[in-house]
Design a protein around this motif. Structure first.
Motif, PDB file in Angstrom:
ATOM      1  N   VAL A   1       0.654   1.578  19.846  1.00 20.05           N
ATOM      2  CA  VAL A   1       0.488   0.386  18.998  1.00 20.05           C
ATOM      3  C   VAL A   1       1.345   0.549  17.733  1.00 20.05           C
ATOM      4  N   ARG A   2       1.292   1.734  17.150  1.00 24.04           N
ATOM      5  CA  ARG A   2       2.037   1.973  15.908  1.00 24.04           C
ATOM      6  C   ARG A   2       3.550   1.859  16.143  1.00 24.04           C
ATOM      7  N   GLN A   3       4.004   2.474  17.255  1.00 24.17           N
ATOM      8  CA  GLN A   3       5.447   2.401  17.521  1.00 24.17           C
ATOM      9  C   GLN A   3       5.904   0.952  17.606  1.00 24.17           C
TER      10      GLN A   3
ATOM     11  N   LYS B   1     -10.983   7.478   8.663  1.00 24.68           N
ATOM     12  CA  LYS B   1     -10.215   7.298   9.905  1.00 24.68           C
ATOM     13  C   LYS B   1      -8.731   7.097   9.600  1.00 24.68           C
ATOM     14  N   ASP B   2      -8.444   6.255   8.591  1.00 24.44           N
ATOM     15  CA  ASP B   2      -7.044   5.936   8.279  1.00 24.44           C
ATOM     16  C   ASP B   2      -6.280   7.145   7.740  1.00 24.44           C
ATOM     17  N   SER B   3      -6.998   8.046   7.044  1.00 23.21           N
ATOM     18  CA  SER B   3      -6.253   9.172   6.456  1.00 23.21           C
ATOM     19  C   SER B   3      -6.260  10.435   7.311  1.00 23.21           C
ATOM     20  N   THR B   4      -7.030  10.428   8.398  1.00 22.02           N
ATOM     21  CA  THR B   4      -7.039  11.648   9.221  1.00 22.02           C
ATOM     22  C   THR B   4      -6.412  11.438  10.591  1.00 22.02           C
ATOM     23  N   ARG B   5      -5.997  10.199  10.906  1.00 21.95           N
ATOM     24  CA  ARG B   5      -5.407  10.000  12.242  1.00 21.95           C
ATOM     25  C   ARG B   5      -4.092  10.782  12.338  1.00 21.95           C
ATOM     26  N   LYS B   6      -3.713  11.103  13.593  1.00 19.39           N
ATOM     27  CA  LYS B   6      -2.531  11.944  13.806  1.00 19.39           C
ATOM     28  C   LYS B   6      -1.231  11.215  13.479  1.00 19.39           C
TER      29      LYS B   6
ATOM     30  N   ARG C   1      -0.146   1.070   4.904  1.00 16.00           N
ATOM     31  CA  ARG C   1      -0.608   2.440   4.718  1.00 16.00           C
ATOM     32  C   ARG C   1       0.532   3.445   4.821  1.00 16.00           C
ATOM     33  N   ASP C   2       1.596   3.047   5.546  1.00 16.10           N
ATOM     34  CA  ASP C   2       2.686   3.988   5.837  1.00 16.10           C
ATOM     35  C   ASP C   2       4.048   3.376   5.510  1.00 16.10           C
ATOM     36  N   ILE C   3       4.067   2.431   4.601  1.00 15.04           N
ATOM     37  CA  ILE C   3       5.328   1.716   4.342  1.00 15.04           C
ATOM     38  C   ILE C   3       6.335   2.634   3.643  1.00 15.04           C
TER      39      ILE C   3
ATOM     40  N   VAL D   1     -15.872   5.097   5.867  1.00 11.41           N
ATOM     41  CA  VAL D   1     -15.587   5.434   7.271  1.00 11.41           C
ATOM     42  C   VAL D   1     -14.137   5.064   7.582  1.00 11.41           C
ATOM     43  N   ARG D   2     -13.732   3.869   7.127  1.00 11.67           N
ATOM     44  CA  ARG D   2     -12.360   3.410   7.396  1.00 11.67           C
ATOM     45  C   ARG D   2     -11.341   4.304   6.674  1.00 11.67           C
ATOM     46  N   ASP D   3     -11.637   4.678   5.419  1.00 11.69           N
ATOM     47  CA  ASP D   3     -10.748   5.587   4.664  1.00 11.69           C
ATOM     48  C   ASP D   3     -10.539   6.878   5.445  1.00 11.69           C
TER      49      ASP D   3
ATOM     50  N   TYR E   1      -1.807  -5.320  12.362  1.00  7.23           N
ATOM     51  CA  TYR E   1      -2.723  -4.460  13.131  1.00  7.23           C
ATOM     52  C   TYR E   1      -4.006  -5.219  13.469  1.00  7.23           C
ATOM     53  N   ARG E   2      -4.432  -6.060  12.542  1.00  7.24           N
ATOM     54  CA  ARG E   2      -5.631  -6.855  12.792  1.00  7.24           C
ATOM     55  C   ARG E   2      -5.386  -7.854  13.938  1.00  7.24           C
ATOM     56  N   ALA E   3      -4.187  -8.445  13.979  1.00 10.83           N
ATOM     57  CA  ALA E   3      -3.882  -9.425  15.027  1.00 10.83           C
ATOM     58  C   ALA E   3      -3.908  -8.756  16.408  1.00 10.83           C
TER      59      ALA E   3
END
Ligand code: DC
Length: 222
Positions: free
Chosen positions: A102-104, A177-182, A124-126, A173-175, A38-40
């Motif tokens: 991006v996720r797909q 965003k990462d835990s509330t995204r759809k 995060r979703d493995i 802030v990152r926590d 994701y960083r790349a």
């Protein structure tokens, strides 16, 4: 799917990547750091100067190859292992990884990479999305303060001074965003084993996970 699949999830600073990489080394397994992927993508988007808020801007993923191998992350054939740790990337990666497109794309690559061999994959979703049938699922946690202290230490090792309060704020802030995204937010798989790493050394966590893995492998053999 052949081989043993070990899924390691958890929030930023929980030690996932370091721990996963050490486990892979000890067991001689393949490690895939999905956060680096994701960083790349984030780095590429910044370099191209596209509008980061526009999901359509990430169509470049149709032609740019993102590839994690042997502790290094590549954009096509360029090694961007160092470049993906910049502040600009860290500040924007939660936004970039929130786009379904991006996720797909990345989940598809990760599922493919998980098919063959003994794999340790961290993210995060493995355990919930990428390898829902993983043999062992671990969820690493640590208090926000402890995670921030680790991040601060890492920064210091790179010669970068950072205020603890600022690191705590950035991480939370990152926590959030990462835990509330759809699209596949950071949530724990129901069958995951939780390990609180706040008061454990890296070696202790590594040994604990290897012990669980060995036990599961033995049970497989029965
Ligand atoms: O683990 P990391 O801090 O390098 O991850 C960077 C970002 O990528 C993180 O803020 C959330 C996102 N990420 C994700 O959404 N799904 C993953 N499987 C791994 C990382």
């Amino acid at each position: 799917m052949s081989g043993f699949k070990l899924a390691i999830d958890g929030p930023a600073g929980s030690g996932k990547s370091t721990i996963s990489s050490q486990i892979a080394k000890k067991l001689n397994w393949i490690h895939i750091d999905t956060g680096a992927m994701y960083r790349a993508v984030t780095l590429k988007a910044i370099e191209l100067g596209v509008d980061l808020e526009d999901e359509k801007a990430y169509q470049f993923l149709e032609s740019v190859k993102v590839h994690y191998q042997a502790n290094k992350i590549y954009l096509d054939d360029r090694d961007v292992t160092e470049d993906i740790r910049s502040d600009a990337v860290t500040q924007n990666v939660s936004l970039v990884s929130s786009f379904p497109y991006v996720r797909q794309k990345l989940v598809q690559l990760q599922k493919q990479a998980a098919l063959e061999g003994n794999i340790v994959m961290d993210g995060r979703d493995i355990g919930t999305v990428v390898i829902p049938h993983a043999d062992v699922k671990i969820f690493l946690t640590a208090t926000l303060e402890e995670r921030a202290k680790r991040r601060q230490k890492e920064n210091a090792q790179k010669g970068k001074t950072s205020q603890l309060e600022k690191v705590i704020k950035d991480l939370s802030v990152r926590d959030q965003k990462d835990s509330t995204r759809k699209e596949s937010p950071l949530i724990m798989a129901e069958d995951a084993i939780i390990i609180d790493t706040s008061y454990l050394t890296i070696e202790e966590v590594v040994d604990k996970i290897i012990e669980v893995t060995r036990k599961k492998e033995r049970n497989h053999g029965d």
